[in-house]
Design an enzyme around this catalytic site. Structure first.
Site, PDB file in Angstrom:
ATOM      1  N   VAL A  64      -5.921  33.411 -27.139  1.00 22.88           N
ATOM      2  CA  VAL A  64      -6.540  34.222 -28.187  1.00 22.88           C
ATOM      3  C   VAL A  64      -7.175  33.294 -29.205  1.00 22.88           C
ATOM      4  O   VAL A  64      -6.527  32.382 -29.723  1.00 22.88           O
ATOM      5  CB  VAL A  64      -5.488  35.137 -28.879  1.00 22.88           C
ATOM      6  CG1 VAL A  64      -6.113  35.830 -30.094  1.00 22.88           C
ATOM      7  CG2 VAL A  64      -4.942  36.164 -27.897  1.00 22.88           C
ATOM      8  N   ALA A 109      -6.127  29.534 -33.035  1.00 20.40           N
ATOM      9  CA  ALA A 109      -6.003  30.067 -31.678  1.00 20.40           C
ATOM     10  C   ALA A 109      -4.557  29.925 -31.217  1.00 20.40           C
ATOM     11  O   ALA A 109      -3.752  29.232 -31.856  1.00 20.40           O
ATOM     12  CB  ALA A 109      -6.913  29.299 -30.724  1.00 20.40           C
ATOM     13  N   LYS A 110      -4.228  30.554 -30.146  1.00 19.13           N
ATOM     14  CA  LYS A 110      -2.927  30.346 -29.499  1.00 19.13           C
ATOM     15  C   LYS A 110      -3.042  30.787 -28.061  1.00 19.13           C
ATOM     16  O   LYS A 110      -3.871  31.641 -27.727  1.00 19.13           O
ATOM     17  CB  LYS A 110      -1.848  31.191 -30.189  1.00 19.13           C
ATOM     18  CG  LYS A 110      -0.458  30.658 -29.977  1.00 19.13           C
ATOM     19  CD  LYS A 110      -0.226  29.516 -30.935  1.00 19.13           C
ATOM     20  CE  LYS A 110       1.193  29.062 -31.011  1.00 19.13           C
ATOM     21  NZ  LYS A 110       1.405  28.302 -32.251  1.00 19.13           N
ATOM     22  N   GLY A 111      -2.199  30.205 -27.227  1.00 17.55           N
ATOM     23  CA  GLY A 111      -2.193  30.607 -25.830  1.00 17.55           C
ATOM     24  C   GLY A 111      -0.777  30.711 -25.322  1.00 17.55           C
ATOM     25  O   GLY A 111       0.175  30.324 -26.013  1.00 17.55           O
ATOM     26  N   ASP A 150       3.523  23.850 -27.758  1.00 14.94           N
ATOM     27  CA  ASP A 150       4.263  24.831 -28.557  1.00 14.94           C
ATOM     28  C   ASP A 150       5.595  25.043 -27.825  1.00 14.94           C
ATOM     29  O   ASP A 150       5.981  24.194 -27.012  1.00 14.94           O
ATOM     30  CB  ASP A 150       3.434  26.130 -28.694  1.00 14.94           C
ATOM     31  CG  ASP A 150       3.919  27.014 -29.841  1.00 14.94           C
ATOM     32  OD1 ASP A 150       3.542  26.765 -30.993  1.00 14.94           O
ATOM     33  OD2 ASP A 150       4.697  27.951 -29.580  1.00 14.94           O
TER      34      ASP A 150
END
Ligand code: GLU
Length: 421
Positions: A64, A109-111, A150
């Site tokens: 995202v 962002a992050k995934g 992460d």
């Protein structure tokens, strides 16, 4: 609800709540708030790999990109069974405010992939990482979107991601940060989130009469963030009086010997609760250990309305993302606990990622001292900006951080012409 279980409030509800309160306080127009709260792009992909049992296992992968007004999208990739689109969306938004609060030129962002790394062999994790990269590479790049570690991912995972991207685009180290040192990772990146928490302690301590050296600390979660925070504060002479991880919790009022604990866990393969120089306690009891600083460094929603009253500390430094629900935040603030919020407190990781990206673009390596010094400068300045604002507006560090971050993003969006008015 048991004290250590997570709240029934999701990460998304937590981040959305804080955003809404900040937007309201800033007097933001509804239509502008709608732009800032929604993601720019949400990619959802299939990650199907054949595992050691000979069967094909199908996972979901997400990336995202929340907001890119201030620069390329930036944020970690989480491998955890509870990952879903809503969680990734919340964490991506948090990255937007985080990069803005500390003033580094990135968006948010992050995934993630909903796999359980504890149940997988290393070669299976590698297949997942490579397959995930194959599906999302089109939206990535050193000037587009730069992943990092992460929960459930580490330098090795980043090496696989970089390698897979390189097969398609040629060697591109700046597409991923948090890489191993031998693959153009940065000195100091691995420890940076934990180190950043301790820089925060040194800045925030004097506000409530704490001197870093004698500070009694309890750490919830002993992954990358918790274990580095423990090691660095232990070196400074702070007694670490309680630690927990997925296996349980331990307590020693004289202070846990963190170096011995590290070698017990990692070299000897021991289990936290079997560590001889501390007492194994019920995980619930960790929160109630009297201390100066409680550091949540596990998952989101761990401090909630049913357990916030147990905490017996003067300060909370949020190592995890979204560890405190709004209800718990209110209870603790009323009880006079000084909360250094995630969006600023744990930014050390992404700040060091920024340094890694800069070094990769320059093909020039800095030594560890330079990284740590620069990290300290950025975090100290951020704390002072936020504390000054909180003081001026008679509000919490959390609200001051959100408002500062949101204002900076809004300003960038307006100047670019994304948002009129
Ligand atoms: N995953 C970390 C965070 O939540 C680091 C992100 C990065 O370095 O890009 O801030």
């Amino acid at each position: 609800m048991a004290a250590t279980t997570r709240a029934d409030v999701s990460n998304f509800e937590i981040v959305s709540h804080y955003f809404d309160v900040a937007a309201e306080r800033l007097g933001m127009r509804d239509d502008v708030a709608d732009v800032l709260r929604s993601s720019y792009r949400e990619v959802q992909v299939q990650v199907a790999i054949t595992q050691g049992d000979g069967r094909i296992h199908t996972y979901r992968g997400y990336r995202v990109q929340h907001n890119g007004a201030r620069g390329p999208y930036k944020g970690g990739v989480r491998f955890h069974p509870e990952v879903d689109l809503e969680e990734v969306r919340a964490l991506a938004q948090l990255m937007t405010w985080k990069t803005a609060v500390v003033g580094i030129p990135f968006g948010g962002a992050k995934g993630g992939v909903n796999c359980d790394v504890n149940e997988l062999e290393s070669d299976e994790v590698q297949k997942i990482a490579r397959s995930f990269m194959d599906k999302i590479e089109k939206v990535l790049g050193p000037t587009r979107d730069i992943p990092a570690p992460d929960v459930g991912t580490n330098a090795q995972t980043m090496a696989w991601l970089m390698d897979e991207y390189g097969k398609l685009h040629g060697h591109t180290p700046a597409v991923v940060t948090g890489k191993p040192i031998e693959l153009e990772g940065s000195y100091g990146r691995e420890a940076a989130t934990g180190r950043g928490l301790i820089y925060m302690l040194r800045e925030a301590g004097p506000h409530i009469g704490l001197s870093a050296a004698e500070t009694r600390i309890v750490i919830q979660g002993f992954g990358n963030v918790g274990s580095w925070a423990a090691r660095i504060s232990h070196q400074l002479g702070c007694p670490i009086v309680g630690i927990s991880n997925v296996d349980g919790a331990i307590r020693n009022d004289e202070g846990i010997d963190v170096d011995r604990l590290m070698s017990f866990l990692h070299d000897e393969g021991g289990k936290l609760t079997d560590f001889k120089d501390a007492d194994a306690i019920e995980p619930d009891a960790l929160l109630a250990i009297p201390c100066d600083v409680f550091i949540p460094a596990a998952l989101g929603g761990m401090i909630h309305k049913d357990n916030a009253h147990l905490l017996d500390c003067k300060m909370i430094i949020e190592g995890a993302n979204s560890p405190t629900t709004p209800a718990a935040d209110e209870i603790l603030t009323e009880a006079g606990v000084y909360i250094v919020p995630d969006v600023m407190a744990n930014a050390g990781g992404v700040v060091a990622s920024y340094f890694e990206w800069v070094q990769n673009l320059q093909h020039f390596r800095w030594d560890e001292r330079e990284v740590n010094d620069k990290l300290g400068n950025v975090l100290r300045r951020s704390f002072r900006d936020v504390a000054e604002r909180a003081n001026r507006d008679k509000t919490s560090l959390r609200m001051a951080s959100y408002e500062l971050g949101i204002e900076r993003v809004l300003q960038a969006a307006k100047t670019r012409g994304y948002i009129g008015g």
